[in-house]
Design a protein around this motif. Structure first.
Motif, PDB file in Angstrom:
ATOM      1  N   LEU A 306       0.804  -1.214   0.000  1.00  0.00           N
ATOM      2  CA  LEU A 306       0.000   0.000   0.000  1.00  0.00           C
ATOM      3  C   LEU A 306       0.841   1.270   0.000  1.00  0.00           C
ATOM      4  CD1 LEU A 306      -2.759  -1.035   2.569  1.00  0.00           C
ATOM      5  CD2 LEU A 306      -3.125  -0.595   0.143  1.00  0.00           C
ATOM      6  N   THR A 307       2.009   1.223   0.640  1.00  0.00           N
ATOM      7  CA  THR A 307       2.802   2.447   0.828  1.00  0.00           C
ATOM      8  C   THR A 307       4.035   2.528  -0.058  1.00  0.00           C
ATOM      9  OG1 THR A 307       4.165   1.474   2.595  1.00  0.00           O
ATOM     10  CG2 THR A 307       2.082   2.539   3.244  1.00  0.00           C
ATOM     11  N   GLY A 308       4.505   1.377  -0.551  1.00  0.00           N
ATOM     12  CA  GLY A 308       5.755   1.384  -1.310  1.00  0.00           C
ATOM     13  C   GLY A 308       6.982   1.604  -0.449  1.00  0.00           C
ATOM     14  N   SER A 309       6.819   1.501   0.877  1.00  0.00           N
ATOM     15  CA  SER A 309       7.929   1.728   1.811  1.00  0.00           C
ATOM     16  C   SER A 309       8.253   0.451   2.572  1.00  0.00           C
ATOM     17  CB  SER A 309       7.569   2.827   2.823  1.00  0.00           C
ATOM     18  OG  SER A 309       7.313   4.047   2.173  1.00  0.00           O
ATOM     19  N   SER A 310       9.542   0.230   2.823  1.00  0.00           N
ATOM     20  CA  SER A 310       9.966  -0.923   3.615  1.00  0.00           C
ATOM     21  C   SER A 310       9.734  -0.648   5.100  1.00  0.00           C
ATOM     22  CB  SER A 310      11.445  -1.218   3.371  1.00  0.00           C
ATOM     23  OG  SER A 310      11.888  -2.255   4.219  1.00  0.00           O
ATOM     24  N   VAL A 311       9.141  -1.630   5.794  1.00  0.00           N
ATOM     25  CA  VAL A 311       8.889  -1.465   7.230  1.00  0.00           C
ATOM     26  C   VAL A 311       9.431  -2.636   8.045  1.00  0.00           C
ATOM     27  CG1 VAL A 311       6.832  -0.039   6.882  1.00  0.00           C
ATOM     28  CG2 VAL A 311       6.594  -2.526   6.986  1.00  0.00           C
ATOM     29  N   ARG A 312      10.063  -3.606   7.398  1.00  0.00           N
ATOM     30  CA  ARG A 312      10.448  -4.821   8.105  1.00  0.00           C
ATOM     31  C   ARG A 312      11.601  -4.614   9.083  1.00  0.00           C
ATOM     32  NH1 ARG A 312       7.972  -9.335   5.574  1.00  0.00           N
ATOM     33  NH2 ARG A 312       6.830  -8.634   3.721  1.00  0.00           N
ATOM     34  N   HIS A 313      12.275  -3.487   8.972  1.00  0.00           N
ATOM     35  CA  HIS A 313      13.349  -3.199   9.910  1.00  0.00           C
ATOM     36  C   HIS A 313      12.818  -2.680  11.243  1.00  0.00           C
ATOM     37  CE1 HIS A 313      12.349   0.570   7.931  1.00  0.00           C
ATOM     38  NE2 HIS A 313      12.857   1.215   8.947  1.00  0.00           N
ATOM     39  N   LEU A 314      11.521  -2.387  11.347  1.00  0.00           N
ATOM     40  CA  LEU A 314      10.931  -1.832  12.559  1.00  0.00           C
ATOM     41  C   LEU A 314      10.504  -2.945  13.512  1.00  0.00           C
ATOM     42  CD1 LEU A 314       8.621   0.870  10.916  1.00  0.00           C
ATOM     43  CD2 LEU A 314      10.917   1.204  11.890  1.00  0.00           C
ATOM     44  N   GLU A 315      10.553  -2.639  14.807  1.00  0.00           N
ATOM     45  CA  GLU A 315      10.051  -3.568  15.818  1.00  0.00           C
ATOM     46  C   GLU A 315       8.526  -3.520  15.833  1.00  0.00           C
ATOM     47  OE1 GLU A 315      11.673  -5.685  17.711  1.00  0.00           O
ATOM     48  OE2 GLU A 315      13.641  -5.119  16.898  1.00  0.00           O
ATOM     49  N   LEU A 316       7.882  -4.669  15.961  1.00  0.00           N
ATOM     50  CA  LEU A 316       6.430  -4.719  15.914  1.00  0.00           C
ATOM     51  C   LEU A 316       5.782  -3.890  17.014  1.00  0.00           C
ATOM     52  CD1 LEU A 316       5.576  -8.438  15.043  1.00  0.00           C
ATOM     53  CD2 LEU A 316       4.904  -6.420  13.740  1.00  0.00           C
ATOM     54  N   ASP A 317       6.391  -3.859  18.189  1.00  0.00           N
ATOM     55  CA  ASP A 317       5.765  -3.160  19.315  1.00  0.00           C
ATOM     56  C   ASP A 317       6.422  -1.822  19.624  1.00  0.00           C
ATOM     57  OD1 ASP A 317       3.698  -5.099  19.925  1.00  0.00           O
ATOM     58  OD2 ASP A 317       5.334  -6.424  20.545  1.00  0.00           O
ATOM     59  N   ALA A 318       7.156  -1.300  18.652  1.00  0.00           N
ATOM     60  CA  ALA A 318       7.714   0.045  18.770  1.00  0.00           C
ATOM     61  C   ALA A 318       6.892   1.004  17.922  1.00  0.00           C
ATOM     62  CB  ALA A 318       9.170   0.057  18.318  1.00  0.00           C
TER      63      ALA A 318
END
Length: 451
Positions: A306-318
């Motif tokens: 949906l966003t075209g942005s990578s988010v997998r480097h983020l912590e799920l609960d941060a």
């Protein structure tokens, strides 16, 4: 038109197991029936019994979802709606089809056939296709860019409508005594020549009951809004806040006016996904049940799509960084409409990544309302009367029960308030939406090339 005269339009947006991404895992759903035509016929009958305007199917020519963790794949919607047409009498039938991966003549035939078979209940949701996964399925090296897709879409709609109009309404004579079936002077070649498309015509069937199917559109980017103002008779859109819905509503109505169109003939229909309970606590418990069944891997893939942005480097609960989607634009100057909706959620609510995934799990950026039938009806009424909507695309989180509860408990409240019909007043989708039947553009044309 006063609010006393206006009536809501309500569509059932059918997303096979439901609009919540984990609907297929919940005991209230039957994912084993997603390729069973009777399942969809039953849903359509529920919508028709509630006097809804239409049912609607999204579609795309590629397998986009994570099929390991989600109920991906679907039947082709025009074929499916033809089967549904034979099992219903009044409900409108709207299918999505791409101007990028069809040609005008064959798509015109499909929708005209649906309109004839259903006796005037067809609608075409016009999309340009947003995923580059489709290109390889059609032997193409790459997916056309945004501007080129919309340029082709304009030519496509122009050519398709000309094909539908190429038979004047009185072209068929059926004069058995004289041996004359049709008047060739009233059947016209269209000789359409554009930068992207060339179509000679004429069409090989007469005008359908509605003149032509209702033109629906779902893009809310700047290009999408301009396209909607010029062509769309109904517009599907996604907004989280009343103020954003009001801004979009005013903008598109103004664009339609600038094209010389009656803004009352352009229906703005935001998506709403209701989790319903007899109490608000029950509704929230139901939403929590669905969210607990989500797969983070699936949600991350959807968010990145949906966003075209990578988010997998983020912590799920941060918390999601405030500037992660900072280039999304705003409601009056946006190029990527769904990205703008998601950026707004992050800016206003400061969710964790897991919280954001849950917010989007319900309806992919459309507004999720959790509460009692009265609370859901109040939201619908507020948007309708405060200049944000002409109606709604109802997106139940689960099927078939989510629509059944909405039909049983919310629709009667809207009817009691005088906002929604208690009986159909017409037979066609145009009748339901309050849209006129368009005349053939060739009916009074001079110098047209006849067959």
């Amino acid at each position: 038109m006063s609010d006393q005269q206006r009536q809501l339009s309500l569509n059932a947006f059918i997303y096979p197991a439901g609009h919540h991404e984990s609907a297929w895992r919940h005991p209230l759903t039957t994912p084993e029936r997603l390729y069973d035509v009777s399942y969809f016929q039953d849903i359509a009958r529920t919508a028709e019994a509630a006097k809804l305007d239409a049912i609607f199917f999204a579609d795309g020519p590629a397998l986009r979802s994570d099929v390991e963790h989600g109920a991906a794949g679907a039947l082709e919607p025009i074929t499916l709606l033809t089967a549904i047409a034979t099992a219903t009498e009044r409900i409108g039938l709207i299918a999505t089809a791409s101007t990028t991966y069809f040609e005008p003549y064959n798509l015109a035939r499909l929708f005209a056939s649906l309109d004839h078979i259903s006796r005037g209940r067809a609608g075409w949701n016009i999309v340009t296709t947003g995923t580059d996964l489709a290109a390889a399925n059609f032997g193409l090296a790459g997916h056309p860019d945004h501007a080129d897709r919309y340029a082709r879409a304009r030519e496509f709609v122009d050519a398709t409508v000309k094909l539908w109009d190429s038979w004047e309404d009185d072209a068929i004579l059926i004069d058995k005594a004289a041996g004359i079936y049709a008047d060739p002077a009233k059947i016209h070649e269209i000789n359409y020549v554009g930068r992207h498309l060339r179509v000679r015509g004429p069409f090989n069937a007469p005008r359908s009951p509605q003149g032509h199917p209702v033109l629906v559109q779902a893009g809310a980017s700047n290009e999408g809004r301009a396209f909607a103002g010029q062509y769309a008779e109904a517009i599907f859109t996604a907004h989280q806040r009343l103020s954003d819905g009001q801004a979009f509503y005013a903008d598109v109505k103004q664009r339609a006016t600038q094209y010389g169109r009656n803004p009352d003939h352009v229906k703005i229909l935001p998506g709403i996904s209701p989790f319903l309970g007899d109490t608000e606590a029950e509704a929230r418990d139901l939403e929590r049940e669905f969210n607990e069944l989500t797969s983070p891997e699936y949600g991350l893939a959807q968010l990145e799509s949906l966003t075209g942005s990578s988010v997998r480097h983020l912590e799920l609960d941060a918390p999601v960084p405030a500037g992660l989607f900072g280039d999304a634009g705003d409601v009056t100057d946006n190029q990527q409409s769904r990205l703008q909706v998601i950026a707004g959620i992050v800016e206003r609510e400061s969710p964790t990544l897991r919280g954001l995934l849950h917010r989007l799990a319900g309806a992919r950026g459309h507004r999720v309302v959790v509460g009692t039938p009265v609370q859901v009806a109040d939201t619908i009424e507020e948007w309708f009367t405060q200049g944000a909507a002409d109606g709604f695309n109802v997106m139940p989180p689960y099927y078939p029960g989510g629509l059944e509860v909405f039909a049983e408990k919310v629709v009667p409240i809207l009817q009691e308030r005088g906002l929604f019909r208690t009986e159909y007043s017409g037979a066609t989708l145009r009748d339901h939406f309050g849209l006129p039947r368009p005349a053939s553009q060739y009916a009074d044309a001079s110098g047209a090339v006849a067959l």
